[in-house]
Design a protein around this motif. Structure first.
Motif, PDB file in Angstrom:
ATOM      1  N   GLN A 152      42.406  53.848  47.937  1.00 15.86           N
ATOM      2  CA  GLN A 152      40.965  53.602  47.897  1.00 15.86           C
ATOM      3  C   GLN A 152      40.680  52.118  48.097  1.00 15.86           C
ATOM      4  OE1 GLN A 152      40.083  55.271  44.069  1.00 15.86           O
ATOM      5  NE2 GLN A 152      39.709  57.321  44.883  1.00 15.86           N
ATOM      6  N   GLY A 153      41.515  51.281  47.514  1.00 18.63           N
ATOM      7  CA  GLY A 153      41.359  49.835  47.673  1.00 18.63           C
ATOM      8  C   GLY A 153      41.467  49.402  49.118  1.00 18.63           C
ATOM      9  N   GLN A 154      42.366  50.041  49.866  1.00 15.05           N
ATOM     10  CA  GLN A 154      42.503  49.705  51.280  1.00 15.05           C
ATOM     11  C   GLN A 154      41.254  50.100  52.065  1.00 15.05           C
ATOM     12  OE1 GLN A 154      45.137  47.885  53.011  1.00 15.05           O
ATOM     13  NE2 GLN A 154      45.008  47.332  50.843  1.00 15.05           N
ATOM     14  N   TYR A 155      40.679  51.247  51.745  1.00 14.19           N
ATOM     15  CA  TYR A 155      39.437  51.655  52.407  1.00 14.19           C
ATOM     16  C   TYR A 155      38.311  50.683  52.053  1.00 14.19           C
ATOM     17  CZ  TYR A 155      40.939  56.093  54.434  1.00 14.19           C
ATOM     18  OH  TYR A 155      41.541  57.047  55.208  1.00 14.19           O
ATOM     19  N   LEU A 156      38.216  50.302  50.803  1.00 17.19           N
ATOM     20  CA  LEU A 156      37.179  49.352  50.385  1.00 17.19           C
ATOM     21  C   LEU A 156      37.370  47.999  51.073  1.00 17.19           C
ATOM     22  CD1 LEU A 156      37.173  50.230  46.579  1.00 17.19           C
ATOM     23  CD2 LEU A 156      35.340  50.747  48.214  1.00 17.19           C
ATOM     24  N   ALA A 157      38.634  47.538  51.153  1.00 19.49           N
ATOM     25  CA  ALA A 157      38.921  46.261  51.816  1.00 19.49           C
ATOM     26  C   ALA A 157      38.574  46.343  53.301  1.00 19.49           C
ATOM     27  CB  ALA A 157      40.394  45.893  51.627  1.00 19.49           C
ATOM     28  N   PHE A 158      38.837  47.499  53.932  1.00 20.73           N
ATOM     29  CA  PHE A 158      38.492  47.670  55.340  1.00 20.73           C
ATOM     30  C   PHE A 158      36.978  47.622  55.540  1.00 20.73           C
ATOM     31  CE2 PHE A 158      37.221  50.279  58.954  1.00 20.73           C
ATOM     32  CZ  PHE A 158      37.907  49.635  59.982  1.00 20.73           C
ATOM     33  N   ILE A 159      36.254  48.318  54.675  1.00 20.03           N
ATOM     34  CA  ILE A 159      34.789  48.324  54.773  1.00 20.03           C
ATOM     35  C   ILE A 159      34.258  46.891  54.675  1.00 20.03           C
ATOM     36  CG2 ILE A 159      32.664  49.026  53.591  1.00 20.03           C
ATOM     37  CD1 ILE A 159      34.273  51.632  52.778  1.00 20.03           C
ATOM     38  N   HIS A 160      34.791  46.135  53.723  1.00 22.73           N
ATOM     39  CA  HIS A 160      34.349  44.746  53.539  1.00 22.73           C
ATOM     40  C   HIS A 160      34.700  43.886  54.759  1.00 22.73           C
ATOM     41  CE1 HIS A 160      33.363  40.982  51.632  1.00 22.73           C
ATOM     42  NE2 HIS A 160      34.581  40.538  51.877  1.00 22.73           N
ATOM     43  N   ALA A 161      35.949  43.980  55.226  1.00 30.29           N
ATOM     44  CA  ALA A 161      36.387  43.164  56.364  1.00 30.29           C
ATOM     45  C   ALA A 161      35.586  43.512  57.623  1.00 30.29           C
ATOM     46  CB  ALA A 161      37.881  43.372  56.610  1.00 30.29           C
ATOM     47  N   TYR A 162      35.368  44.796  57.853  1.00 28.85           N
ATOM     48  CA  TYR A 162      34.624  45.234  59.034  1.00 28.85           C
ATOM     49  C   TYR A 162      33.203  44.672  58.991  1.00 28.85           C
ATOM     50  CZ  TYR A 162      33.004  48.340  62.759  1.00 28.85           C
ATOM     51  OH  TYR A 162      32.499  48.834  63.938  1.00 28.85           O
ATOM     52  N   ALA A 163      32.563  44.773  57.830  1.00 25.98           N
ATOM     53  CA  ALA A 163      31.192  44.279  57.687  1.00 25.98           C
ATOM     54  C   ALA A 163      31.136  42.761  57.903  1.00 25.98           C
ATOM     55  CB  ALA A 163      30.634  44.651  56.320  1.00 25.98           C
ATOM     56  N   CYS A 164      32.144  42.048  57.430  1.00 29.05           N
ATOM     57  CA  CYS A 164      32.174  40.590  57.629  1.00 29.05           C
ATOM     58  C   CYS A 164      32.327  40.231  59.104  1.00 29.05           C
ATOM     59  CB  CYS A 164      33.319  39.973  56.833  1.00 29.05           C
ATOM     60  SG  CYS A 164      33.022  39.919  55.064  1.00 29.05           S
ATOM     61  N   ILE A 165      33.146  40.987  59.819  1.00 28.47           N
ATOM     62  CA  ILE A 165      33.411  40.689  61.227  1.00 28.47           C
ATOM     63  C   ILE A 165      32.262  41.123  62.135  1.00 28.47           C
ATOM     64  CG2 ILE A 165      34.915  41.250  63.196  1.00 28.47           C
ATOM     65  CD1 ILE A 165      37.209  41.465  61.071  1.00 28.47           C
ATOM     66  N   PHE A 166      31.774  42.345  61.933  1.00 27.10           N
ATOM     67  CA  PHE A 166      30.794  42.918  62.861  1.00 27.10           C
ATOM     68  C   PHE A 166      29.354  42.877  62.369  1.00 27.10           C
ATOM     69  CE2 PHE A 166      34.849  44.969  63.953  1.00 27.10           C
ATOM     70  CZ  PHE A 166      34.941  44.583  65.284  1.00 27.10           C
ATOM     71  N   GLY A 167      29.130  42.507  61.119  1.00 25.93           N
ATOM     72  CA  GLY A 167      27.769  42.390  60.606  1.00 25.93           C
ATOM     73  C   GLY A 167      27.115  43.712  60.250  1.00 25.93           C
ATOM     74  N   CYS A 168      27.885  44.786  60.252  1.00 26.32           N
ATOM     75  CA  CYS A 168      27.376  46.096  59.842  1.00 26.32           C
ATOM     76  C   CYS A 168      28.538  46.893  59.257  1.00 26.32           C
ATOM     77  CB  CYS A 168      26.749  46.841  61.013  1.00 26.32           C
ATOM     78  SG  CYS A 168      27.910  47.250  62.328  1.00 26.32           S
ATOM     79  N   ALA A 169      28.200  47.931  58.544  1.00 30.01           N
ATOM     80  CA  ALA A 169      29.239  48.772  57.937  1.00 30.01           C
ATOM     81  C   ALA A 169      29.969  49.567  59.010  1.00 30.01           C
ATOM     82  CB  ALA A 169      28.605  49.716  56.924  1.00 30.01           C
ATOM     83  N   PRO A 170      31.218  49.939  58.751  1.00 33.20           N
ATOM     84  CA  PRO A 170      31.939  50.758  59.725  1.00 33.20           C
ATOM     85  C   PRO A 170      31.429  52.197  59.737  1.00 33.20           C
ATOM     86  CG  PRO A 170      33.256  50.504  57.752  1.00 33.20           C
ATOM     87  CD  PRO A 170      32.043  49.633  57.584  1.00 33.20           C
ATOM     88  N   ALA A 171      31.575  52.843  60.878  1.00 36.94           N
ATOM     89  CA  ALA A 171      31.333  54.282  60.964  1.00 36.94           C
ATOM     90  C   ALA A 171      32.609  54.975  60.479  1.00 36.94           C
ATOM     91  CB  ALA A 171      31.028  54.673  62.399  1.00 36.94           C
ATOM     92  N   GLU A 172      32.493  56.235  60.109  1.00 38.46           N
ATOM     93  CA  GLU A 172      33.687  56.962  59.687  1.00 38.46           C
ATOM     94  C   GLU A 172      34.722  56.988  60.808  1.00 38.46           C
ATOM     95  OE1 GLU A 172      32.958  60.733  57.786  1.00 38.46           O
ATOM     96  OE2 GLU A 172      31.615  59.832  56.312  1.00 38.46           O
ATOM     97  N   ALA A 173      34.279  57.017  62.065  1.00 43.52           N
ATOM     98  CA  ALA A 173      35.208  57.006  63.205  1.00 43.52           C
ATOM     99  C   ALA A 173      36.015  55.705  63.252  1.00 43.52           C
ATOM    100  CB  ALA A 173      34.448  57.204  64.507  1.00 43.52           C
ATOM    101  N   ASP A 174      35.419  54.584  62.845  1.00 44.25           N
ATOM    102  CA  ASP A 174      36.137  53.309  62.804  1.00 44.25           C
ATOM    103  C   ASP A 174      37.256  53.371  61.773  1.00 44.25           C
ATOM    104  OD1 ASP A 174      34.399  52.042  64.704  1.00 44.25           O
ATOM    105  OD2 ASP A 174      32.940  51.745  63.088  1.00 44.25           O
TER     106      ASP A 174
END
Length: 93
Positions: free
Chosen positions: A12-34
């Motif tokens: 779960q921590g890895q998913y949360l870290a991915f959501i955070h990193a993606y939002a920082c890089i792209f300026g929006c939350a990831p889609a489930e497909a990402d």
């Protein structure tokens, strides 16, 4: 440990870290497909994880809105996002 602070598993921590990193890089939350592409899992696996994170109070989503995942925990509590091994069809010598 304060029981008011939600806890999470390593996965779960890895998913949360991915959501955070993606939002920082792209300026929006990831889609489930990402998330599916990053973690190399099936769409139902990602969806189940998103529901689990939401039920645990770790994220919030807006029904019917795309890319609406928002973290509900401080980024400082997130683990480091681990790199995924790259699969290659090149033969090793």
């Amino acid at each position: 440990m304060d029981s008011a602070i939600p806890t999470f598993t390593a996965k779960q921590g890895q998913y949360l870290a991915f959501i955070h990193a993606y939002a920082c890089i792209f300026g929006c939350a990831p889609a489930e497909a990402d998330m599916q592409r990053h973690f190399r899992v099936t769409p139902p696996s990602v969806h189940q994880m998103v529901l689990t994170l939401e039920r645990a109070g770790l994220i919030r989503r807006t029904p019917g809105a795309a890319r609406s995942i928002a973290l509900l925990i401080e980024p400082e509590r997130l683990p480091t996002l681990l790199p995924k091994p790259v699969k290659s069809s090149v033969q090793r010598y």
